[in-house]
Design a protein around this motif. Sequence first.
Motif, PDB file in Angstrom:
ATOM      1  N   PRO A 112     -35.161  21.334  -1.344  1.00 40.31           N
ATOM      2  CA  PRO A 112     -35.789  20.353  -2.245  1.00 40.31           C
ATOM      3  C   PRO A 112     -34.836  19.278  -2.751  1.00 40.31           C
ATOM      4  CG  PRO A 112     -35.293  22.374  -3.429  1.00 40.31           C
ATOM      5  CD  PRO A 112     -34.967  22.644  -1.985  1.00 40.31           C
ATOM      6  N   ASP A 113     -33.523  19.485  -2.578  1.00 36.14           N
ATOM      7  CA  ASP A 113     -32.519  18.639  -3.236  1.00 36.14           C
ATOM      8  C   ASP A 113     -31.577  17.996  -2.221  1.00 36.14           C
ATOM      9  OD1 ASP A 113     -30.753  17.460  -4.996  1.00 36.14           O
ATOM     10  OD2 ASP A 113     -29.823  19.338  -5.655  1.00 36.14           O
ATOM     11  N   PRO A 114     -32.020  16.960  -1.519  1.00 39.96           N
ATOM     12  CA  PRO A 114     -31.153  16.346  -0.511  1.00 39.96           C
ATOM     13  C   PRO A 114     -29.867  15.756  -1.093  1.00 39.96           C
ATOM     14  CG  PRO A 114     -33.137  15.036  -0.854  1.00 39.96           C
ATOM     15  CD  PRO A 114     -33.359  16.333  -1.554  1.00 39.96           C
ATOM     16  N   LEU A 115     -29.920  15.180  -2.280  1.00 38.74           N
ATOM     17  CA  LEU A 115     -28.705  14.633  -2.871  1.00 38.74           C
ATOM     18  C   LEU A 115     -27.699  15.734  -3.169  1.00 38.74           C
ATOM     19  CD1 LEU A 115     -27.016  12.331  -4.072  1.00 38.74           C
ATOM     20  CD2 LEU A 115     -28.304  12.620  -6.213  1.00 38.74           C
ATOM     21  N   GLY A 116     -28.174  16.875  -3.658  1.00 34.04           N
ATOM     22  CA  GLY A 116     -27.267  18.000  -3.916  1.00 34.04           C
ATOM     23  C   GLY A 116     -26.577  18.467  -2.653  1.00 34.04           C
ATOM     24  N   GLU A 117     -27.311  18.506  -1.542  1.00 35.39           N
ATOM     25  CA  GLU A 117     -26.695  18.911  -0.280  1.00 35.39           C
ATOM     26  C   GLU A 117     -25.735  17.844   0.226  1.00 35.39           C
ATOM     27  OE1 GLU A 117     -26.864  21.870   0.963  1.00 35.39           O
ATOM     28  OE2 GLU A 117     -28.385  22.579  -0.447  1.00 35.39           O
ATOM     29  N   LEU A 119     -19.253  25.193  -4.200  1.00 32.51           N
ATOM     30  CA  LEU A 119     -19.257  23.737  -4.124  1.00 32.51           C
ATOM     31  C   LEU A 119     -20.624  23.178  -4.500  1.00 32.51           C
ATOM     32  CD1 LEU A 119     -17.257  23.170  -0.806  1.00 32.51           C
ATOM     33  CD2 LEU A 119     -16.398  23.081  -3.159  1.00 32.51           C
ATOM     34  N   ARG A 120     -21.688  23.838  -4.065  1.00 32.89           N
ATOM     35  CA  ARG A 120     -23.039  23.368  -4.374  1.00 32.89           C
ATOM     36  C   ARG A 120     -23.322  23.512  -5.874  1.00 32.89           C
ATOM     37  NH1 ARG A 120     -25.065  26.102  -0.994  1.00 32.89           N
ATOM     38  NH2 ARG A 120     -25.255  24.495   0.623  1.00 32.89           N
ATOM     39  N   ARG A 121     -22.890  24.612  -6.459  1.00 36.71           N
ATOM     40  CA  ARG A 121     -23.157  24.859  -7.877  1.00 36.71           C
ATOM     41  C   ARG A 121     -22.519  23.799  -8.773  1.00 36.71           C
ATOM     42  NH1 ARG A 121     -21.918  29.661  -7.564  1.00 36.71           N
ATOM     43  NH2 ARG A 121     -19.768  29.664  -8.323  1.00 36.71           N
ATOM     44  N   HIS A 122     -21.346  23.320  -8.372  1.00 33.68           N
ATOM     45  CA  HIS A 122     -20.619  22.353  -9.196  1.00 33.68           C
ATOM     46  C   HIS A 122     -20.689  20.927  -8.627  1.00 33.68           C
ATOM     47  CE1 HIS A 122     -18.868  25.441 -11.741  1.00 33.68           C
ATOM     48  NE2 HIS A 122     -18.505  26.119 -10.679  1.00 33.68           N
ATOM     49  N   ALA A 123     -21.501  20.702  -7.602  1.00 32.03           N
ATOM     50  CA  ALA A 123     -21.432  19.447  -6.846  1.00 32.03           C
ATOM     51  C   ALA A 123     -21.668  18.211  -7.696  1.00 32.03           C
ATOM     52  CB  ALA A 123     -22.446  19.478  -5.696  1.00 32.03           C
ATOM     53  N   ARG A 124     -22.556  18.296  -8.659  1.00 31.19           N
ATOM     54  CA  ARG A 124     -22.889  17.116  -9.451  1.00 31.19           C
ATOM     55  C   ARG A 124     -22.522  17.303 -10.926  1.00 31.19           C
ATOM     56  NH1 ARG A 124     -28.393  18.176  -7.566  1.00 31.19           N
ATOM     57  NH2 ARG A 124     -28.846  15.959  -7.306  1.00 31.19           N
ATOM     58  N   GLY A 125     -21.612  18.232 -11.206  1.00 28.54           N
ATOM     59  CA  GLY A 125     -21.190  18.474 -12.580  1.00 28.54           C
ATOM     60  C   GLY A 125     -19.870  17.803 -12.920  1.00 28.54           C
TER      61      GLY A 125
END
Length: 448
Positions: A100-105, A135-141
């Motif tokens: 559901p989250d292309p930007l996160g990937e 890496l995914r958990r912290h990708a946008r933090g």
Amino acid sequence: MAEHNAIWAPYVPDAQAPWGERRVVHLHRRAGFAATWDEVQRDLKDGPATSVDRLLAGRANAHAASGFAETADLLADAAVAAGEAARLEAWWFYRLLLGPDPLGERLTLLWHDHFATAHSKVQDVALMRRQNDTLRRHARGRFADLLGAAVREPALLVYLDAPANRKGHPNENLGRELLELFTLGVAHYTEKDVKEAARALTGWTVEDGHFAESAPRHDGGMKTVLGQSGPWGGGDLVRLLLRQAATAGRVAFKLCRLFFGENVVPPEAVQALAAGLREHDLDVSWAVGVILRSRLFFAEANLGTRVLGPAEYVVGCARALELLAPAPSTLALADWSARMGQDLFDPPNVGGWPGGRAWVDTRGLIARANYAVALVSGPNVGRPLPYDPAALPKKYSFGADAAAVLTFHHRLLFGADPSPELRRRAAAGGGAARAVALLLSSPEAQLG
């Protein structure tokens, strides 16, 4: 602050930069993995602010798989149980295509390249999966949280020989890459700083698949890094590096390269973004929001200028054509990406993939053209049926004749009508399926 606001002014559609299909397609090719026709029309109607907000919130994919999270976990668990790196790659391609989250990937791909770690050396699928999840958990933090977690990941520590770094016998690999690649960048440290950083990191090791600090192996003496001294350990070193202006500059540079490509963003824009990052506690989400909402991002000079990486290209082609039910084999997608030069979980070295124009060498372009044909024909991407080039145009009321099929696919992929010359070439023969494959393998399709 005023400089930041001026350079990164918000995008407001006007006659010079209208909000149309071309910019909607651009947004998704840069911040996601292409858009389906209904997503393009949704965002065209909703406008840029809502469309960007949806990407930032991780809700842009209108075709996410039902039960996605459960299926993704099952695939990852099976890959770890089997100890097969290829199946772990297939798991990630499942996430890229149907999550559901292309930007996160997208951001997870960025940090996988930034904190590059290769299974060919680590030889532990469980550790590679764990690093990817981190890496995914912290990708946008906050970058502080990302860095602190990433440099303690057992896969990275094994890859950079951290367990060999001990008091009296320093190994500089982790210390050097921490300064050069993960934080400061070249020209912002000395060789003496590398040696002292290695001393600070002594004792960081892996025990039973987990990060550990071994007190007997740690050098507790005074160290001097970047002109500051203390009896530091690894955590102290990481905190020191996070306070440096060069670290914010490197994060800003990496984000600009992701969303703009090469030679598009002026140096003063990168500097202004770095200054804003320092003011916002190195919040990656803040910086990504500034970029995606900016006039600079939607400027004419930034449209269709960035070479798509293999994983982006492979997934984007399949998504745009709505090859989702049934979807291609994600094992096959991973293999095609590797043929184009990007074998996920196995970057060529600690610097990651060269990226940019390096992706479009002769071997890579031939692989992309072959993939385009395979995607349309079906079997070589694990689909039981070929792509029907008339089905989507008919679904979205375009008609099924050759001209309508060409117009639909050109607008879907590029946000514009085909040129008269392209129409003549398409009419010269080969059929609608061949025309779609030619569009997918065209030079324009390699750019986002």
